[in-house]
Design a protein around this motif. Structure first.
Motif, short mmCIF file in Angstrom:
data_model
loop_
_atom_site.label_atom_id
_atom_site.label_comp_id
_atom_site.label_asym_id
_atom_site.label_seq_id
_atom_site.Cartn_x
_atom_site.Cartn_y
_atom_site.Cartn_z
N GLU A 108 0.82 -1.21 0.00
CA GLU A 108 0.00 0.00 0.00
C GLU A 108 0.86 1.26 0.00
O GLU A 108 0.55 2.23 -0.71
CB GLU A 108 -0.93 0.01 1.21
N ASP A 112 0.72 4.11 -2.90
CA ASP A 112 0.41 5.50 -2.60
C ASP A 112 1.50 6.43 -3.10
O ASP A 112 1.23 7.48 -3.67
CB ASP A 112 0.19 5.70 -1.09
N SER A 116 1.43 9.27 -6.37
CA SER A 116 1.57 10.70 -6.12
C SER A 116 2.96 11.27 -6.35
O SER A 116 3.09 12.46 -6.60
CB SER A 116 1.17 11.00 -4.68
N ASP A 139 -5.43 11.42 -3.83
CA ASP A 139 -4.16 10.69 -3.86
C ASP A 139 -3.15 11.31 -2.89
O ASP A 139 -2.42 10.59 -2.20
CB ASP A 139 -3.58 10.67 -5.28
N ASP A 141 -3.94 12.96 -0.21
CA ASP A 141 -4.44 12.67 1.15
C ASP A 141 -3.99 11.29 1.62
O ASP A 141 -3.75 11.08 2.81
CB ASP A 141 -5.96 12.77 1.20
N GLN A 142 -3.90 10.34 0.70
CA GLN A 142 -3.48 8.98 1.06
C GLN A 142 -2.06 8.97 1.66
O GLN A 142 -1.75 8.11 2.49
CB GLN A 142 -3.52 8.05 -0.15
N ARG A 145 -1.18 9.16 5.73
CA ARG A 145 -1.18 8.05 6.69
C ARG A 145 0.21 7.45 6.89
O ARG A 145 0.41 6.66 7.80
CB ARG A 145 -2.17 6.99 6.28
#
Length: 146
Positions: A108, A112, A116, A139, A141-142, A145
């Protein structure tokens, strides 16, 4: 570690099998394949551009960051460039680790950051003409995390 940037189509199943076969000692393999979306029949094609050398260095840095964060036994980033049709595979990532949580998280993370931060530029073609694909806030915003 394997990073490949290529114009040629790839066989996702064959790539997955080869990756898994090379991951001795791993207890988990996670793969993801991104496809050219049909966009409800509005998209007739896509072209992806990149700068050779710069792109590979950027992908290597992303992969090195994943290895630093998670105990991976192996990782693969494969990304195409050039013209593609709806339904064709654009890219894939694969991660292997002793445990599934690390393999999933690393996959993940790679996705991500590829979405981006990797230096690829996409142009879509359709009935309305052609247009460069703009970055999406979702994208970006991902990335928060990580």
């Amino acid at each position: 570690m394997a990073i490949r940037v290529q114009a040629e189509p790839f066989d996702y199943g064959a790539e997955c099998n080869a990756f898994a076969a090379a991951c001795g000692g791993a207890g988990a393999v996670v793969t993801f394949c991104g496809l050219v979306r049909d966009e409800d029949g509005r998209l007739s094609g896509m072209e992806i551009e990149h700068y050779p050398g710069m792109t590979e260095r950027a992908l290597a840095a992303i992969e090195a960051e994943a290895r630093a964060r998670w105990s991976l036994t192996e990782a693969l980033i494969l990304h195409r460039h050039g013209p593609m049709q709806p339904g064709e595979a654009i890219m894939m990532v694969a991660t292997a680790s002793r445990h599934r949580g690390e393999a999933f998280a690393a996959a993940e993370f790679l996705m991500d950051y590829l979405k981006s931060r990797a230096p690829f530029w996409k142009k879509e073609f359709g009935a309305g003409g052609e247009a460069w694909v703009a970055a999406r806030d979702a994208d970006e915003d991902q990335l928060k995390r990580w």
